[in-house]
Design a protein around this motif. Structure first.
Motif, PDB file in Angstrom:
ATOM      1  N   LEU A  54       0.836  -1.205   0.000  1.00  0.00           N
ATOM      2  CA  LEU A  54       0.000   0.000   0.000  1.00  0.00           C
ATOM      3  C   LEU A  54       0.872   1.257   0.000  1.00  0.00           C
ATOM      4  N   ALA A  55       1.891   1.259   0.867  1.00  0.00           N
ATOM      5  CA  ALA A  55       2.790   2.411   0.951  1.00  0.00           C
ATOM      6  C   ALA A  55       3.499   2.639  -0.378  1.00  0.00           C
ATOM      7  N   GLU A  56       3.921   1.547  -1.009  1.00  0.00           N
ATOM      8  CA  GLU A  56       4.629   1.650  -2.292  1.00  0.00           C
ATOM      9  C   GLU A  56       3.728   2.245  -3.366  1.00  0.00           C
ATOM     10  N   LYS A  57       2.463   1.821  -3.409  1.00  0.00           N
ATOM     11  CA  LYS A  57       1.507   2.316  -4.409  1.00  0.00           C
ATOM     12  C   LYS A  57       1.270   3.818  -4.262  1.00  0.00           C
ATOM     13  N   PHE A  58       0.965   4.246  -3.031  1.00  0.00           N
ATOM     14  CA  PHE A  58       0.669   5.660  -2.808  1.00  0.00           C
ATOM     15  C   PHE A  58       1.901   6.540  -2.999  1.00  0.00           C
ATOM     16  N   LYS A  59       3.067   5.990  -2.690  1.00  0.00           N
ATOM     17  CA  LYS A  59       4.309   6.754  -2.846  1.00  0.00           C
ATOM     18  C   LYS A  59       4.629   6.965  -4.325  1.00  0.00           C
ATOM     19  N   ASN A  60       4.475   5.896  -5.121  1.00  0.00           N
ATOM     20  CA  ASN A  60       4.841   5.959  -6.538  1.00  0.00           C
ATOM     21  C   ASN A  60       3.813   6.696  -7.387  1.00  0.00           C
ATOM     22  N   GLU A  61       2.513   6.423  -7.150  1.00  0.00           N
ATOM     23  CA  GLU A  61       1.476   6.969  -8.030  1.00  0.00           C
ATOM     24  C   GLU A  61       0.951   8.330  -7.589  1.00  0.00           C
ATOM     25  N   TYR A  62       1.045   8.631  -6.282  1.00  0.00           N
ATOM     26  CA  TYR A  62       0.492   9.898  -5.797  1.00  0.00           C
ATOM     27  C   TYR A  62       1.531  10.780  -5.098  1.00  0.00           C
ATOM     28  N   GLU A  63       2.754  10.262  -4.972  1.00  0.00           N
ATOM     29  CA  GLU A  63       3.858  11.008  -4.374  1.00  0.00           C
ATOM     30  C   GLU A  63       3.482  11.580  -3.005  1.00  0.00           C
ATOM     31  N   LEU A  64       2.791  10.773  -2.204  1.00  0.00           N
ATOM     32  CA  LEU A  64       2.402  11.202  -0.865  1.00  0.00           C
ATOM     33  C   LEU A  64       3.582  11.083   0.085  1.00  0.00           C
ATOM     34  N   THR A  65       3.606  11.954   1.085  1.00  0.00           N
ATOM     35  CA  THR A  65       4.673  11.915   2.085  1.00  0.00           C
ATOM     36  C   THR A  65       4.473  10.726   3.014  1.00  0.00           C
ATOM     37  N   LYS A  66       5.521  10.418   3.777  1.00  0.00           N
ATOM     38  CA  LYS A  66       5.464   9.301   4.714  1.00  0.00           C
ATOM     39  C   LYS A  66       4.355   9.502   5.749  1.00  0.00           C
ATOM     40  N   ASP A  67       4.226  10.739   6.242  1.00  0.00           N
ATOM     41  CA  ASP A  67       3.188  11.013   7.249  1.00  0.00           C
ATOM     42  C   ASP A  67       1.789  10.759   6.687  1.00  0.00           C
ATOM     43  N   LYS A  68       1.562  11.165   5.433  1.00  0.00           N
ATOM     44  CA  LYS A  68       0.248  10.955   4.820  1.00  0.00           C
ATOM     45  C   LYS A  68      -0.015   9.459   4.597  1.00  0.00           C
ATOM     46  N   ILE A  69       1.029   8.737   4.194  1.00  0.00           N
ATOM     47  CA  ILE A  69       0.879   7.288   3.997  1.00  0.00           C
ATOM     48  C   ILE A  69       0.596   6.603   5.323  1.00  0.00           C
TER      49      ILE A  69
END
Length: 987
Positions: A370-385
């Motif tokens: 889940l973290a990998e998906k949101f990081k790669n596709e939406y460039e969300l910060t660690k706190d948001k993830i």
């Protein structure tokens, strides 16, 4: 097929049955009772838990311990091969004397020795933190952990520490216990990376990237993937071949939300009930999409309703027995709209397909994916993830598949209730399924309900035995106990409601004795008091004040009254009772409040106003303005239980008989009483009486019951002449059939581990030591505490509370509410005493050996599997009997060696008589040579056999069992089949 009717009384632990011949010459053909263990175990609070829970939890603990040790050994091996850990034991001991937290703090800035860095990695491996998984069921503990970790992170930030280890290095362990903190796995991962990167600067050739991956990803932070559970997901009830939809699914959550809103109704103070208008539904749905939950008080304000206008859902209770106060919103949308993730504008701008995709990610992916998906596709910060990870979607599965839900949703969006949408989309669902009658019942299907599944297997055995003996019945009537027919949630609600009622009634009884001077309050007195409290000490009909004397005096002016006449409603529950002036009750007679008072608008309005000032629930108040009673429909409902579990049992029995009905059974006990039977709740045979009444009950009997119960003039005739006498005689000769479990499986020994001391007492008995919590200590244990200093401290505490351990066996737990500490002058540090070592004599212990065959631990044998009774001649040539108790441990060992579990040949002149296991039956001879049927209840280690009379079903603690040693056990072992017929046992 014969012309008989089979009545079945189905409970969680028993089945009563009665085969009745009706017609011109009615009679009772056969009758009996089958008793079996409940399909679940109970915890200390009486709540259900799976029979395998205890073993599964123990097995899980063993696996965790094994995997933890395996991970540790792998790490040590790779650290040693890389030169980060010593092989020499002395160097290793010196290394472990160093404070690992100081090393972890120093390693962020300074060069550590290789062995010191290895010690740091070893320590992180042992304390690697909690890793939650959204795909497993969330528990209350997860919330507590999240709160505790949040507080810890604030403290770390306040102290300006970079890592967890640096923060703990600053703490004085004598003041604050480090091990009492909850931590997340991510905190250790972050610290590992910072430490490794810094130490790589000093040892670039040793701390290679390949070594980092091996240590970090394959050992320390390696997490086994969850086993796939697709095979455990049930099939959809509506669409063939489709699996049930997860509750967290986009469509499932919308289905649940619409279901709650569409079921909502407004209950007006005048008794009228209205569904929500389109505008009201829109207001509520819009609000629920923006908020986690909303209280009914807020909904009223949003809709512009009065405080007296209640919602029907407010009168329902949750699984803890408390009233509902709110409706749940859509947590997924609410969290995604939060500024800490996407924010309202960014989220609302996304189309539905994208929102569904993100929803699916949360349902299907684990945390790392889940973290990998949101990081790669939406460039969300660690706190948001991390905030996304905290979203708790509903767990488990719906009854329907996604395909079925998508077909139902359009109609539900229009405002249709679920049942209305089901009829429109799946009209064939409620049609009767054609079932071909067979010659015997096949194995039942799994209903995913352990209590019902267990009962169904016993029903199969009993009904098949009845058909083999008497042929197929023409009709079958069943009554299911309340704790069988409900779902797990409903049974939990019933459990908590019963506990609440018991507590309330105890308090009422106390008030009656202390405040009302009622010396021995009866059930009716408790009901009176509760109704008095409920109606605010005022007669709802006349408005007269009800004083204590008027209600409990010698000539009471007020009495309990049925709001809807019992003769017409057959409702004798608390929900249909109130208090009424005696004279007014006579005038009201057999009419409803609406029928009697509605002609006088002013008087009826006064009654309505008085009701609003009482504590009566809405559904009770509603009876006062109910316009009509359809007795025929009430009788039909009593004789046709349509609830899910009962429907499934009816469907199962229709495989051998077309005419099967499930009765609700609310009035069975009333019919039993009216026909002259006084049931003994401590007697299993009561279930056979209930079964006979269920089988014979008809519309006519229910109508007669209503007319006769509260009227001395109406005589309530039995189903046929001499029915009472015939049934009483049949019941008197019932031999109860008990299910015997001789399966060779279960716990091999008790959980407590005992340490062998190689010492013996003055009698030559072996001494063992074991640990005991202070809260579990008894008086006799105190003298056996090994450490004399600890023993003295414990005695001092007991003396402080006026307890003499040499005389008092029980020690109240309140004694230990204040912590107990060791007395020491060397250090200011207080050493708490939580457990004590006790030395005592134990016989028949099982010695566990290590790999070298050396005993290192002892355990007490678990349950006894059976006793083998044999006969021999003593020195005088007289016949004597003795017994060998075989534990479960020994029985399993025999089975594994390929030997018979019951040994019948001792090869020393002893003659085998029989073996006895729990629930096996024994015809015990009395002093006057008569035989009575008994059930084996318990077998003690010293060979004593405890027996209960076969009909006894009461509290085992209150009734003494018959205790016999093998030499005094006169009689013979027998078996009792499904129909209660006695046969000689083969052994």
């Amino acid at each position: 097929m014969n012309s008989c009717t089979l009545g079945l009384d189905i409970g969680t632990r028993s089945i009563g049955w009665a085969l009745l011949k009706t017609g011109k010459q009615p009679s009772i053909v056969g009758i009996g009772v089958r008793v079996f263990p409940e399909g679940v175990d109970r915890d200390t609070k009486g709540l259900e838990k799976s029979k395998n829970t205890t073993r599964r939890e123990a097995r899980g603990s063993r696996r965790i311990k094994y995997r933890r040790n395996q991970r540790r050994d792998k790490l040590v091996k790779i650290l040693q091969s890389a030169g980060l850990f010593p092989n020499d034991k002395e160097i290793l001991n010196d290394l472990f004397q160093k404070d690992p937290y100081k090393l972890r703090a120093a390693g962020l800035d300074d060069k550590l020795e290789l062995y010191e860095f290895g010690r740091v990695l070893f320590h992180i491996n042992q304390r690697r933190g909690f890793k939650s998984n959204r795909k497993t069921d969330k528990s209350k503990e997860d919330g507590l952990i999240a709160m505790a970790v949040g507080e810890l992170q604030k403290k770390i930030k306040k102290e300006k520490c970079r890592t967890l280890g640096e923060y703990f290095a600053k703490i004085d362990p004598e003041e604050i216990r480090i091990r009492d903190h909850y931590t997340y796995r991510s905190m250790y991962e972050e610290e590992f990376d910072k430490l490794w990167n810094k130490q790589t600067e000093f040892y670039p050739k040793v701390l290679t990237e390949d070594l980092r991956k091996k240590i970090r990803d394959k050992i320390i932070f390696f997490q086994r993937p969850l086993k796939p559970t697709d095979d455990l997901i049930g099939n959809c009830e509506l669409e063939t071949g489709e699996k049930r939809c997860p509750r967290g699914d986009w469509y499932a959550r919308r289905f649940r939300l619409l279901q709650d809103v569409n079921n909502l109704k407004i209950c007006n103070p005048d008794g009228s009930i209205k569904t929500l208008t389109k505008e009201q539904r829109k207001v509520l749905l819009d609000e629920l999409s923006k908020i986690k939950e909303i209280k009914f008080t807020s909904i009223r304000k949003k809709m512009g309703l009065l405080e007296t206008q209640k919602f029907n859902a407010e009168y329902e209770v949750n699984e803890k027995g408390k009233k509902n106060e709110k409706i749940k919103g859509d947590i997924f949308n609410v969290m995604m709209q939060n500024k800490k993730i996407f924010g309202p504008k960014a989220w609302d701008s996304k189309d539905e397909e994208e929102k569904i995709k993100l929803n699916n990610w949360l349902v299907e992916l684990d945390d790392d994916e889940l973290a990998e998906k949101f990081k790669n596709e939406y460039e969300l910060t660690k706190d948001k993830i991390d905030n996304i990870r905290m979203i708790t979607l509903p767990q488990r599965y719906m009854s329907f598949s996604r395909m079925a839900i998508k077909k139902l949703l359009p109609l539900m969006e229009e405002g249709k209730r679920t049942d209305e949408a089901l009829i429109a989309v799946y009209p064939e669902r409620n049609k009767e399924i054609e079932i071909t009658e067979g010659n015997e019942l096949p194995l039942p299907k799994d209903l995913r309900n352990p209590i019902v599944n267990h009962a169904l297997f016993e029903i199969r055995k009993v009904v098949n035995a009845i058909m083999r003996e008497y042929g197929k019945p023409k009709k079958i009537k069943i009554e299911m106990a309340r704790d069988v027919r409900g779902s797990a949630r409903e049974r939990r609600e019933i459990h908590f409601k019963m506990l609440e009622n018991e507590k309330h009634n105890k308090e009422t009884r106390k008030r009656l004795i202390e405040d009302m001077n009622v010396r021995n309050p009866r059930r009716n007195d408790i009901i009176k008091y509760n109704l008095w409290d409920e109606c605010a000490h005022t007669c709802p009909y006349t408005g007269k004040h009800i004083s204590q004397t008027d209600l409990f005096g010698e000539n009471p002016e007020f009495q309990i009254e049925h709001i809807l006449p019992y003769s017409r409603s057959l409702d004798d529950s608390f929900m249909n009772k109130t208090l009424c002036c005696v004279k007014e009750n006579r005038l009201k007679g057999n009419t409803t409040p609406y029928e009697y008072y509605s002609g006088d608008n002013e008087k009826f309005e006064q009654i309505m106003q008085r009701l609003n000032k009482t504590a009566m629930p809405y559904w009770k108040k509603k009876k006062f303005w109910q316009k009509e009673i359809n007795t025929d429909k009430i009788i039909e409902r009593e004789l046709n239980d349509t609830r899910y579990i009962c429907r499934e049992v009816v469907k199962y029995l229709k495989q051998i008989c077309k005419d099967v009905t499930g009765t609700r059974g609310k009035v069975t006990s009333e019919l039993v009483y009216q026909w002259g039977f006084i049931k003994d709740r401590d007697d299993h045979r009561q279930h056979a009486i209930d079964a006979a009444v269920v089988g014979i009950t008809s519309n006519m009997h229910l109508r007669q019951l209503g007319e006769s119960k509260y009227s001395k003039e109406v005589i309530f005739d039995p189903p046929w002449p001499h029915f009472r006498e015939e049934l009483a005689e049949k019941v008197k000769h019932i031999d109860v059939s008990h299910r015997v479990r001789r399966k060779v499986s279960g716990a091999l020994h008790e959980e407590t581990a005992y340490g062998p001391t190689d010492q013996q007492d003055e009698k030559g008995q072996n001494l063992f030591v074991y640990r005991k919590r202070l809260e579990d200590l008894t008086g006799p244990m105190v003298a056996k505490i090994v450490d004399p200093v600890v023993r003295h401290i414990v005695r001092e505490r007991l003396e402080k509370h006026n307890i003499n351990p040499d005389k008092d066996k029980k020690i109240p737990k309140e004694v230990w509410s204040e912590p107990l500490y060791m007395k020491t002058t060397k250090s200011k540090k207080k050493v708490p005493i939580k457990k004590v070592r006790i030395q005592d004599v134990f016989n028949n212990m099982i010695m566990l050996e290590d790999k070298n065959g050396k005993p290192y631990r002892a355990v007490a044998p678990g349950n006894n599997h059976h006793i083998e009774i044999f006969e021999y001649k003593d020195k005088k040539g007289q016949n004597k009997r003795d017994g060998k108790v075989v534990t479960m441990y020994e029985a399993i060992q025999r089975s594994q060696r390929g030997e018979a579990v019951v040994c019948k040949d001792y090869q020393d002149g002893k003659k085998f008589i029989c073996s006895l296991a729990i629930n096996e039956m024994f015809m015990l001879e009395s002093d006057i040579a008569l035989e009575n049927l008994f059930r084996v209840q318990k077998i003690s280690q010293n060979g004593q056999v405890f027996l209960r009379f076969h009909t006894f079903s009461g509290d085992l603690k209150k009734e003494k069992a018959v205790s016999k040693v093998p030499n005094k056990l006169k009689g013979r072992k027998v078996t009792v089949d499904m129909l209660g017929r006695i046969h000689s046992a083969n052994d």
